[in-house]
Scaffold this motif. Sequence first.
Motif, short mmCIF file in Angstrom:
data_model
loop_
_atom_site.label_atom_id
_atom_site.label_comp_id
_atom_site.label_asym_id
_atom_site.label_seq_id
_atom_site.Cartn_x
_atom_site.Cartn_y
_atom_site.Cartn_z
N UNK A 1 -7.12 -31.48 -6.95
CA UNK A 1 -8.32 -31.74 -7.73
C UNK A 1 -8.11 -32.98 -8.58
N UNK A 2 -9.17 -33.78 -8.71
CA UNK A 2 -9.19 -34.91 -9.63
C UNK A 2 -10.34 -34.70 -10.61
N UNK A 3 -10.05 -34.75 -11.89
CA UNK A 3 -11.06 -34.71 -12.94
C UNK A 3 -10.98 -36.02 -13.71
N UNK B 1 -8.64 -33.15 1.56
CA UNK B 1 -8.75 -31.74 1.14
C UNK B 1 -8.58 -31.60 -0.36
N UNK B 2 -9.37 -32.38 -1.10
CA UNK B 2 -9.21 -32.43 -2.55
C UNK B 2 -10.58 -32.50 -3.20
N UNK B 3 -10.75 -31.80 -4.32
CA UNK B 3 -11.99 -31.87 -5.08
C UNK B 3 -11.95 -33.05 -6.04
N UNK B 4 -13.12 -33.55 -6.42
CA UNK B 4 -13.17 -34.70 -7.33
C UNK B 4 -14.49 -34.71 -8.07
N UNK B 5 -14.42 -34.79 -9.41
CA UNK B 5 -15.66 -34.89 -10.19
C UNK B 5 -15.38 -35.56 -11.52
N UNK B 6 -16.44 -36.15 -12.10
CA UNK B 6 -16.38 -36.73 -13.44
C UNK B 6 -16.95 -35.75 -14.44
N UNK C 1 -5.13 -33.63 -11.35
CA UNK C 1 -4.96 -34.91 -12.03
C UNK C 1 -6.12 -35.11 -12.99
N UNK C 2 -5.81 -35.22 -14.28
CA UNK C 2 -6.82 -35.46 -15.30
C UNK C 2 -6.71 -36.92 -15.74
N UNK C 3 -7.77 -37.67 -15.51
CA UNK C 3 -7.78 -39.11 -15.80
C UNK C 3 -8.86 -39.39 -16.83
N UNK C 4 -8.54 -40.24 -17.80
CA UNK C 4 -9.53 -40.70 -18.78
C UNK C 4 -9.55 -42.21 -18.76
N UNK C 5 -10.73 -42.80 -18.57
CA UNK C 5 -10.81 -44.25 -18.52
C UNK C 5 -12.13 -44.75 -19.10
#
Length: 333
Positions: A79-81, A106-111, A139-143
Motif C-alpha cells: 500500500x502507498x498512502x 498488486x499494490x493499493x495507492x491513494x492520497x 509506505x506513508x509519503x508526505x510531499x
Amino acid sequence: MKTLSKARISAIGTYVPEKRLTNEDLEKIVDTSDEWIVQRTGMKERRLTSEQEFTSDLCIKAVENLQNRYPGALDGLDMIIVSTTTADYAFPSTACQIQDHFGWTDIGAFDLNATCAGLTYGLHTANGLITSGLHRKILVVAGESLSKVTDYTDRTSCVLFGDGAGALLVERDDSSPSFITFVQGTKGDGARHLYRTGLRSDLKGEELAGAGKMVQNGREVYKWAARSIPEGIKLLLEQAQMKLEDIDWFVPHSANMRMVESICEKAGIPVEKALTSVEWFGNTSSASIVLALDEAVKHDKLKEGDTLILYGFGGGFTYTGLLAKWGVSASGK
C-alpha cells in the motif's frame, strides 16, 4: 489506556529541492527584513521547486532516498498512502504516480488531504490497516510544493512556506510496535482562517479571497494551536499512563518556531526536546514532521527506541497527535 498496535515505523527517506529562498531574497520581493522574519518565525531559508518540478517528483526522490538507505526495505510493499495538498493533478493521485514510477504491482495507492496534519493522519491510517491484518507493509509519503500556491504579494504569509517531501515505512511487527496511543479532532468552523480555493469560491455563504492561492489568518491559527495542542499532549500522556519525563522528543508540525515555543511553554516541554525543520526549510505543511525526524537522524539525535510525540495540525482545522516509539535502526533492519 494504551491502544493496540502491531505496526512499526521501520525506515525513513527525505528530499528537498535544490533552489533556496533566503530571507535576503524575500527582502527583494516584499517589504520585509531578515530581522523581522527571524524574530516572528525563526525561519532563515526555504527550498523551492523549479518551474518543471512538482510534488510527485519530490515524493519519488524521497522514496528513492529511503531505498538507498535501507536496501530491500520496500520488498513486499502492499500500500502507498500519500499526504499532500498540492498534488500535480486533481487525479490521478500522487500515490498512483509513485506506483507507476517504481512499477510495483498488486499494490493499493491513494492520497489523503489533512493539510499540515497529513503525515500523522497517514501514519494513523497505516497503523490501523496493518494492526487489523488487512495489510503488512505500507509506505506513508508526505510531499508539498507550497511555493506554487503561495501569494508572493502577501508579505505576512509568503515568508512562511517551502517545498519538500519525506517517506516513512510502516510494517507489521507484533513484538516491537511503534504506536502507543493517539488523539484526533476537527474544528471545522476554523476553516475560514486557513484555506485555498478549489471548485467553489465561497465557504458557507462567505465570499473568499485567494484565487487558488493560500490565504491564512495567522493570528487565529496561532491562537487555536497554542491553546488546543497542549491539551492534546496532556490527554496523550494520560491515555498512555506516562509523564512528560518519559518523552524523549516532541515533534510538532513546523509551522512557525514561535508557535512551537509557545506550545512547549504551555505544555511544560523544554524547547530543547522539540525537533523541528522550520529554520532551514520553512513551513512545508505535511512534510515538516518527517523532515524534522530525518534532520534528527542525520545529526545523531534520534535513536531507535526513543519515545516521541508526533503532532500534526493545520487547515480544516484538524489534528492528529501520536505517541510512538521510534522503530528505525541505523542499519535499517
